[in-house]
Motif scaffolding. Sequence first.
Motif, PDB file in Angstrom:
ATOM      1  N   MET A   1       0.866  -1.183   0.152  1.00  0.00           N
ATOM      2  CA  MET A   1      -0.102  -0.004   0.000  1.00  0.00           C
ATOM      3  C   MET A   1       0.877   1.400  -0.167  1.00  0.00           C
ATOM      4  SD  MET A   1      -3.061  -0.795  -0.382  1.00  0.00           S
ATOM      5  CE  MET A   1      -3.881   0.789   0.659  1.00  0.00           C
ATOM      6  N   ASN A   2       2.000   1.103   0.762  1.00  0.00           N
ATOM      7  CA  ASN A   2       2.910   2.316   0.820  1.00  0.00           C
ATOM      8  C   ASN A   2       3.262   2.632  -0.532  1.00  0.00           C
ATOM      9  OD1 ASN A   2       2.463   2.636   3.490  1.00  0.00           O
ATOM     10  ND2 ASN A   2       4.224   1.426   4.190  1.00  0.00           N
ATOM     11  N   ARG A   3       3.654   1.504  -1.221  1.00  0.00           N
ATOM     12  CA  ARG A   3       4.171   1.728  -2.628  1.00  0.00           C
ATOM     13  C   ARG A   3       3.183   2.319  -3.629  1.00  0.00           C
ATOM     14  NH1 ARG A   3       6.877  -3.037  -6.336  1.00  0.00           N
ATOM     15  NH2 ARG A   3       7.567  -1.649  -8.045  1.00  0.00           N
ATOM     16  N   ILE A   4       1.862   1.882  -3.444  1.00  0.00           N
ATOM     17  CA  ILE A   4       0.650   2.456  -4.219  1.00  0.00           C
ATOM     18  C   ILE A   4       0.462   3.907  -3.890  1.00  0.00           C
ATOM     19  CG2 ILE A   4      -1.594   2.522  -4.876  1.00  0.00           C
ATOM     20  CD1 ILE A   4      -1.491  -0.612  -4.278  1.00  0.00           C
ATOM     21  N   GLY A   5       0.689   4.417  -2.646  1.00  0.00           N
ATOM     22  CA  GLY A   5       0.482   5.751  -2.253  1.00  0.00           C
ATOM     23  C   GLY A   5       1.811   6.623  -2.743  1.00  0.00           C
ATOM     24  N   LEU A   6       2.775   5.959  -2.780  1.00  0.00           N
ATOM     25  CA  LEU A   6       3.796   6.672  -3.268  1.00  0.00           C
ATOM     26  C   LEU A   6       3.812   7.093  -4.942  1.00  0.00           C
ATOM     27  CD1 LEU A   6       6.856   8.089  -2.764  1.00  0.00           C
ATOM     28  CD2 LEU A   6       7.664   5.717  -3.283  1.00  0.00           C
ATOM     29  N   ILE A   7       3.384   6.143  -5.501  1.00  0.00           N
ATOM     30  CA  ILE A   7       3.324   6.029  -6.810  1.00  0.00           C
ATOM     31  C   ILE A   7       2.218   7.192  -7.051  1.00  0.00           C
ATOM     32  CG2 ILE A   7       2.376   5.212  -9.187  1.00  0.00           C
ATOM     33  CD1 ILE A   7       3.628   2.541  -8.026  1.00  0.00           C
ATOM     34  N   VAL A   8       1.023   7.346  -6.434  1.00  0.00           N
ATOM     35  CA  VAL A   8      -0.103   8.144  -6.856  1.00  0.00           C
ATOM     36  C   VAL A   8       0.537   9.678  -6.519  1.00  0.00           C
ATOM     37  CG1 VAL A   8      -2.340   9.079  -5.820  1.00  0.00           C
ATOM     38  CG2 VAL A   8      -1.958   6.737  -6.158  1.00  0.00           C
ATOM     39  N   SER A   9       1.304   9.759  -5.231  1.00  0.00           N
ATOM     40  CA  SER A   9       1.768  11.262  -5.068  1.00  0.00           C
ATOM     41  C   SER A   9       2.676  11.525  -5.805  1.00  0.00           C
ATOM     42  CB  SER A   9       2.456  11.022  -3.454  1.00  0.00           C
ATOM     43  OG  SER A   9       1.544  10.584  -2.420  1.00  0.00           O
ATOM     44  N   THR A  10       3.425  10.816  -6.295  1.00  0.00           N
ATOM     45  CA  THR A  10       4.310  11.058  -7.682  1.00  0.00           C
ATOM     46  C   THR A  10       3.647  11.613  -8.878  1.00  0.00           C
ATOM     47  OG1 THR A  10       6.105   9.537  -6.803  1.00  0.00           O
ATOM     48  CG2 THR A  10       6.429  10.427  -9.118  1.00  0.00           C
ATOM     49  N   LEU A  11       2.617  10.793  -9.123  1.00  0.00           N
ATOM     50  CA  LEU A  11       1.829  11.323 -10.298  1.00  0.00           C
ATOM     51  C   LEU A  11       1.190  12.475 -10.252  1.00  0.00           C
ATOM     52  CD1 LEU A  11       0.174   7.854 -11.220  1.00  0.00           C
ATOM     53  CD2 LEU A  11       2.038   9.104 -12.315  1.00  0.00           C
ATOM     54  N   LEU A  12       0.747  12.858  -9.027  1.00  0.00           N
ATOM     55  CA  LEU A  12      -0.043  14.084  -8.591  1.00  0.00           C
ATOM     56  C   LEU A  12       1.264  15.067  -8.696  1.00  0.00           C
ATOM     57  CD1 LEU A  12      -2.479  13.315  -5.673  1.00  0.00           C
ATOM     58  CD2 LEU A  12      -2.875  13.568  -7.965  1.00  0.00           C
ATOM     59  N   LEU A  13       2.334  14.917  -8.182  1.00  0.00           N
ATOM     60  CA  LEU A  13       3.283  16.009  -8.194  1.00  0.00           C
ATOM     61  C   LEU A  13       3.824  16.385  -9.698  1.00  0.00           C
ATOM     62  CD1 LEU A  13       5.196  17.931  -6.767  1.00  0.00           C
ATOM     63  CD2 LEU A  13       6.914  15.834  -6.597  1.00  0.00           C
ATOM     64  N   LEU A  14       3.814  15.197 -10.418  1.00  0.00           N
ATOM     65  CA  LEU A  14       4.001  15.415 -11.961  1.00  0.00           C
ATOM     66  C   LEU A  14       3.158  16.190 -12.729  1.00  0.00           C
ATOM     67  CD1 LEU A  14       5.434  11.924 -12.782  1.00  0.00           C
ATOM     68  CD2 LEU A  14       6.792  14.082 -12.461  1.00  0.00           C
ATOM     69  N   VAL A  15       1.827  16.027 -12.119  1.00  0.00           N
ATOM     70  CA  VAL A  15       0.607  16.728 -12.849  1.00  0.00           C
ATOM     71  C   VAL A  15       0.671  18.307 -12.369  1.00  0.00           C
ATOM     72  CG1 VAL A  15      -1.895  17.040 -12.934  1.00  0.00           C
ATOM     73  CG2 VAL A  15      -0.926  14.884 -13.206  1.00  0.00           C
ATOM     74  N   VAL A  16       0.943  18.588 -11.250  1.00  0.00           N
ATOM     75  CA  VAL A  16       0.914  19.948 -10.693  1.00  0.00           C
ATOM     76  C   VAL A  16       2.107  20.446 -11.570  1.00  0.00           C
ATOM     77  CG1 VAL A  16       1.235  21.343  -8.764  1.00  0.00           C
ATOM     78  CG2 VAL A  16       0.030  19.439  -8.643  1.00  0.00           C
ATOM     79  N   VAL A  17       3.220  19.565 -11.447  1.00  0.00           N
ATOM     80  CA  VAL A  17       4.446  20.454 -12.072  1.00  0.00           C
ATOM     81  C   VAL A  17       4.122  20.574 -13.598  1.00  0.00           C
ATOM     82  CG1 VAL A  17       6.833  20.250 -12.793  1.00  0.00           C
ATOM     83  CG2 VAL A  17       6.100  19.406 -10.498  1.00  0.00           C
ATOM     84  N   ALA A  18       3.411  19.814 -14.366  1.00  0.00           N
ATOM     85  CA  ALA A  18       3.319  19.791 -15.688  1.00  0.00           C
ATOM     86  C   ALA A  18       2.244  21.144 -15.978  1.00  0.00           C
ATOM     87  CB  ALA A  18       2.734  18.610 -16.194  1.00  0.00           C
ATOM     88  N   GLY A  19       1.222  21.277 -15.028  1.00  0.00           N
ATOM     89  CA  GLY A  19       0.336  22.292 -15.162  1.00  0.00           C
ATOM     90  C   GLY A  19       1.015  23.334 -14.890  1.00  0.00           C
ATOM     91  N   SER A  20       2.079  23.755 -14.065  1.00  0.00           N
ATOM     92  CA  SER A  20       2.627  24.804 -13.749  1.00  0.00           C
ATOM     93  C   SER A  20       3.597  25.437 -15.070  1.00  0.00           C
ATOM     94  CB  SER A  20       3.340  24.961 -12.460  1.00  0.00           C
ATOM     95  OG  SER A  20       4.460  23.882 -12.699  1.00  0.00           O
ATOM     96  N   THR A  21       3.964  24.401 -15.741  1.00  0.00           N
ATOM     97  CA  THR A  21       4.580  24.655 -17.031  1.00  0.00           C
ATOM     98  C   THR A  21       3.887  25.133 -18.429  1.00  0.00           C
ATOM     99  OG1 THR A  21       4.911  22.250 -17.753  1.00  0.00           O
ATOM    100  CG2 THR A  21       6.482  23.180 -16.187  1.00  0.00           C
ATOM    101  N   LEU A  22       2.771  24.930 -18.353  1.00  0.00           N
ATOM    102  CA  LEU A  22       1.689  25.041 -19.418  1.00  0.00           C
ATOM    103  C   LEU A  22       1.056  26.502 -19.150  1.00  0.00           C
ATOM    104  CD1 LEU A  22       0.542  21.561 -20.111  1.00  0.00           C
ATOM    105  CD2 LEU A  22       2.325  22.600 -21.423  1.00  0.00           C
ATOM    106  N   PHE A  23       0.780  27.139 -20.220  1.00  0.00           N
ATOM    107  CA  PHE A  23       0.060  28.169 -20.079  1.00  0.00           C
ATOM    108  C   PHE A  23      -0.669  28.800 -21.407  1.00  0.00           C
ATOM    109  CE2 PHE A  23       4.167  29.924 -20.852  1.00  0.00           C
ATOM    110  CZ  PHE A  23       4.122  30.950 -21.861  1.00  0.00           C
TER     111      PHE A  23
END
Length: 297
Positions: A1-23
């Motif tokens: 479960m910890n591994r799945i949570g880490l993957i989800v958190s990483t994906l969310l972080l990537l989405v946030v970072v990608a969103g901050s790079t697009l305008f």
Amino acid sequence: MNRIGLIVSTLLLLVVVAGSTLFVVDQRQFAVVYALGEIKEVITEPGLKIKMPPPFQNVVFLDRRIQTLDSPETRPIFTAEKKSLVIDWLVKWRIVDSRQFIRNNGVDMRHAETRLAPIVQAAFNEAVTKRTVREMLATDREEVMQEVRKNMAENAKSFGIEIVDVRTKRVDFSSNITDAVYRRMGSERKRVASELRSTGLAEGEQIRADAEKQRDIIIAEAYRDAQKVKGEGDAKAAAIYAAAFGQDPQFAQFYRSLEAYRQSFRGRSDVLVLDPASNDFFRAMRGSSGAAAAPRK
């Protein structure tokens, strides 16, 4: 479960970072990309763009549409005749060099307008002080606007903007001069009205005098013509009487006596005290023998 949570958190972080790079750059805007406080790029083409995430790069948007600057307050301007005028104006402008605009004014459009307003007012002062009130109100109004726009062109470059148009909305006297002008206009209109009334009265008197003169002339000519006709009638009547009486003198004398009686005894109360025997007035009443009729007892 910890591994799945880490993957989800990483994906969310990537989405946030990608969103901050697009305008998205709208066609009505400039996009200015900052890199550590310095302007890295100015994007003028609309569409989806990419930049580095904050704090490495930030983006600021500027309106590229035509802006309108109205005169902030009505300050009197003196003309060449030292007359005080109040001019309401407006300036149409837009950003053409976003880098220069940001260097001199920052990203706040209101700050740029605050700095631009006194420059426009000074350009109007320079143009108005060389002209008279009549020129400002009638003949040179368009020329003044073109002159202000020309004078603003050099200052506009330092602002990173372009002056699209300059217009005057209202040109008027200041309030104290306006009241004096209205009073003077009222006095002038009253003077003109008095002159017109005086002229009308004089012309009316002249017309009445001419009419009375024409009336007297017409009456005199009519009386003259009437007397002439009457005289001609009397002459013809006298000629007719003479011709008629010439045929029988005794009848003529008798007829004239009757006319004399008619004129003498007009009323029932008329009284004449005469001696019938010794007066020829009653000869026609004495009969054919000429003797007076004896009174009845």
